[in-house]
Design a protein around this motif. Structure first.
Motif, PDB file in Angstrom:
ATOM      1  N   GLY A 182      11.796 -49.383 -57.466  1.00  0.00           N
ATOM      2  CA  GLY A 182      11.693 -47.925 -57.543  1.00  0.00           C
ATOM      3  C   GLY A 182      10.518 -47.487 -58.397  1.00  0.00           C
ATOM      4  O   GLY A 182       9.776 -46.565 -58.040  1.00  0.00           O
ATOM      5  N   VAL A 183      10.329 -48.160 -59.529  1.00  0.00           N
ATOM      6  CA  VAL A 183       9.190 -47.841 -60.393  1.00  0.00           C
ATOM      7  C   VAL A 183       7.889 -48.161 -59.674  1.00  0.00           C
ATOM      8  O   VAL A 183       6.923 -47.373 -59.718  1.00  0.00           O
ATOM      9  N   LEU A 235       7.092 -45.517 -57.206  1.00  0.00           N
ATOM     10  CA  LEU A 235       6.510 -44.354 -57.888  1.00  0.00           C
ATOM     11  C   LEU A 235       5.044 -44.583 -58.227  1.00  0.00           C
ATOM     12  O   LEU A 235       4.197 -43.703 -58.019  1.00  0.00           O
ATOM     13  N   GLY A 275       6.382 -41.679 -53.560  1.00  0.00           N
ATOM     14  CA  GLY A 275       6.866 -41.177 -54.845  1.00  0.00           C
ATOM     15  C   GLY A 275       8.257 -40.592 -54.746  1.00  0.00           C
ATOM     16  O   GLY A 275       9.113 -40.827 -55.613  1.00  0.00           O
ATOM     17  N   VAL A 276       8.518 -39.842 -53.685  1.00  0.00           N
ATOM     18  CA  VAL A 276       9.845 -39.248 -53.490  1.00  0.00           C
ATOM     19  C   VAL A 276      10.896 -40.339 -53.282  1.00  0.00           C
ATOM     20  O   VAL A 276      11.988 -40.289 -53.863  1.00  0.00           O
ATOM     21  N   GLY A 318      10.664 -43.477 -54.309  1.00  0.00           N
ATOM     22  CA  GLY A 318      10.810 -44.173 -55.585  1.00  0.00           C
ATOM     23  C   GLY A 318      11.733 -43.422 -56.528  1.00  0.00           C
ATOM     24  O   GLY A 318      12.590 -44.016 -57.191  1.00  0.00           O
ATOM     25  N   ALA A 319      11.594 -42.103 -56.583  1.00  0.00           N
ATOM     26  CA  ALA A 319      12.489 -41.298 -57.416  1.00  0.00           C
ATOM     27  C   ALA A 319      13.922 -41.373 -56.899  1.00  0.00           C
ATOM     28  O   ALA A 319      14.870 -41.443 -57.681  1.00  0.00           O
ATOM     29  N   GLY A 320      14.088 -41.393 -55.577  1.00  0.00           N
ATOM     30  CA  GLY A 320      15.421 -41.540 -54.991  1.00  0.00           C
ATOM     31  C   GLY A 320      16.054 -42.874 -55.346  1.00  0.00           C
ATOM     32  O   GLY A 320      17.247 -42.946 -55.626  1.00  0.00           O
ATOM     33  N   LEU A 332      15.436 -44.628 -58.066  1.00  0.00           N
ATOM     34  CA  LEU A 332      15.803 -44.590 -59.481  1.00  0.00           C
ATOM     35  C   LEU A 332      17.050 -43.751 -59.723  1.00  0.00           C
ATOM     36  O   LEU A 332      17.783 -43.988 -60.688  1.00  0.00           O
ATOM     37  N   LYS A 333      17.314 -42.778 -58.844  1.00  0.00           N
ATOM     38  CA  LYS A 333      18.532 -41.973 -58.965  1.00  0.00           C
ATOM     39  C   LYS A 333      19.726 -42.635 -58.291  1.00  0.00           C
ATOM     40  O   LYS A 333      20.839 -42.159 -58.411  1.00  0.00           O
ATOM     41  N   ALA A 383      17.514 -44.242 -49.925  1.00  0.00           N
ATOM     42  CA  ALA A 383      16.202 -44.634 -50.434  1.00  0.00           C
ATOM     43  C   ALA A 383      15.926 -46.120 -50.234  1.00  0.00           C
ATOM     44  O   ALA A 383      14.759 -46.513 -50.108  1.00  0.00           O
TER      45      ALA A 383
END
Length: 151
Positions: free
Chosen positions: A35-36, A39, A86-87, A89-91, A93-94, A99
């Protein structure tokens, strides 16, 4: 005195459960790292895209290559892909389930596009391809918890 079976440790805990637990921890850590990396790839894609759109001569082609696009077109491709990466990756991490699948597909698309981008920035394209391969591996190996719910 109770006789121990080969599948239990002296404390009574199952060794199989410990094995799956450690695999799950590695896979979960790999997923978070993926995920990082998504991003970071997204931010780098946006930067590559903006620089390609702003100045058409910012990148020079290393040699003659089959896939010839205008640098501005590559800029738009990298910009859009960077935003989507990026979206996703943020998904990741959440903890969004969608994702993972989308991340695998987008990492595969990113690998292909970076292969086609090789004549413009060969070193960074190879690094991005390697990152994409790791992302796919990490997202595909996080199934240990789903197969072994007791772990």
């Amino acid at each position: 005195m109770a006789q121990q079976t080969p599948s239990t440790s002296p404390t009574g805990a199952h060794r199989d459960r410990d094995m799956y637990s450690s695999r799950s921890a590695w896979a979960t850590s790999g997923t978070m790292f993926a995920g990082v990396l998504l991003l970071i790839e997204g931010v780098l894609g946006v930067i590559k895209g903006i620089s390609g759109i702003a100045r058409d001569d910012v990148y020079s082609q290393v040699g003659d290559y089959t896939f010839k696009f205008d640098v501005t077109a590559w800029g738009w491709i990298h910009l859009v892909l960077g935003i989507v990466l990026g979206v996703v990756g943020a998904g990741l991490l959440k903890g969004a389930l969608w994702a993972r699948a989308v991340g695998v597909v987008l990492a595969a698309i990113s690998i292909v596009l970076n292969f086609m981008w090789l004549p413009y920035t060969p070193i960074w394209a190879v690094i991005s391809i390697a990152i994409g391969c790791f992302i796919i591996w990490a997202l595909c190996n996080d199934g240990g918890r789903a197969r072994h719910p007791g772990a």
